[in-house]
Design a protein around this motif. Structure first.
Motif: not given
Length: 194
Positions: A27-31, A57-64, A181-182, A187-188
């Motif tokens: 639910h946290i990652t969804q939010r 991991q942070a750079q992986h998120l920004t790349a996505e 999170v991605c 989806a959003a």
């Protein structure tokens, strides 16, 4: 065929146990994914930072987010603060390592943006300084950490603390969280036609 030594298969067992507990944090990652879609879709940005494996991991998120996670969609503004080696080394040299991320947050962050800080210990001084700078500048500060309690989770607006028995397991679950999170973000974005 050998199944592996207990040290190797034990790692899988540890990860499986931690993943079972972690699933309750969906639910946290969804939010976070939904909130991030609203912020980035409205012209805001994500700033992300970590040290060592957490930086990856942070750079992986920004790349996505700048590229894509699964399906094609527009790019969104996401900056991995540690990836600008000239800025990080200049700031470390001139102001000290504790200021490396905080100074960049003050430069790049705008009220309403999101700052995501990743740390297996939740105790890195440079991330604590970044959280303080982010809150002072009106950013929403999210922490993805190892076991609670820790100073970073306490100094953030929201935290997802992973109960892993080892740094490796925490990092692996941080990658799972990034992908969750991605998935929620995409989806959003699709729902709102951004």
């Amino acid at each position: 065929m050998s199944v592996g030594t207990p040290a190797v298969t034990g790692h899988c067992d540890e990860l499986l146990d931690a993943l079972g507990q972690f699933r309750g944090s969906a639910h946290i990652t969804q939010r976070w994914g939904e909130r991030l879609a609203a912020v980035l879709g409205g012209g805001g940005r994500l700033l992300a930072a970590g040290n060592g494996g957490s930086a990856a991991q942070a750079q992986h998120l920004t790349a996505e987010l700048v590229g894509r996670y699964r399906d094609d969609r527009p790019p969104f503004s996401a900056i991995a603060l540690h990836a600008d080696t000239s800025s990080t080394t200049a700031i470390a040299n001139d102001y000290g390592v504790d200021a490396v991320f905080a100074r960049q947050v003050r430069a790049h962050g705008r009220r309403g943006d999101v700052l995501m800080l990743l740390s297996t210990s939740g105790a890195s001084a440079n991330l604590l300084s970044a959280a303080d700078a982010g809150r002072a500048a009106g950013l929403r500060v999210w922490a993805l950490t190892g076991p609670a309690p820790n100073p970073l989770s306490a100094g953030s607006d929201e935290a997802l603390c992973v109960a892993g028995a080892s740094t490796a397991t925490v990092q692996e679950l941080h990658l799972v969280a990034v992908h969750m999170v991605c998935a929620a973000f995409d989806a959003a974005v699709e729902r709102h036609g951004r």
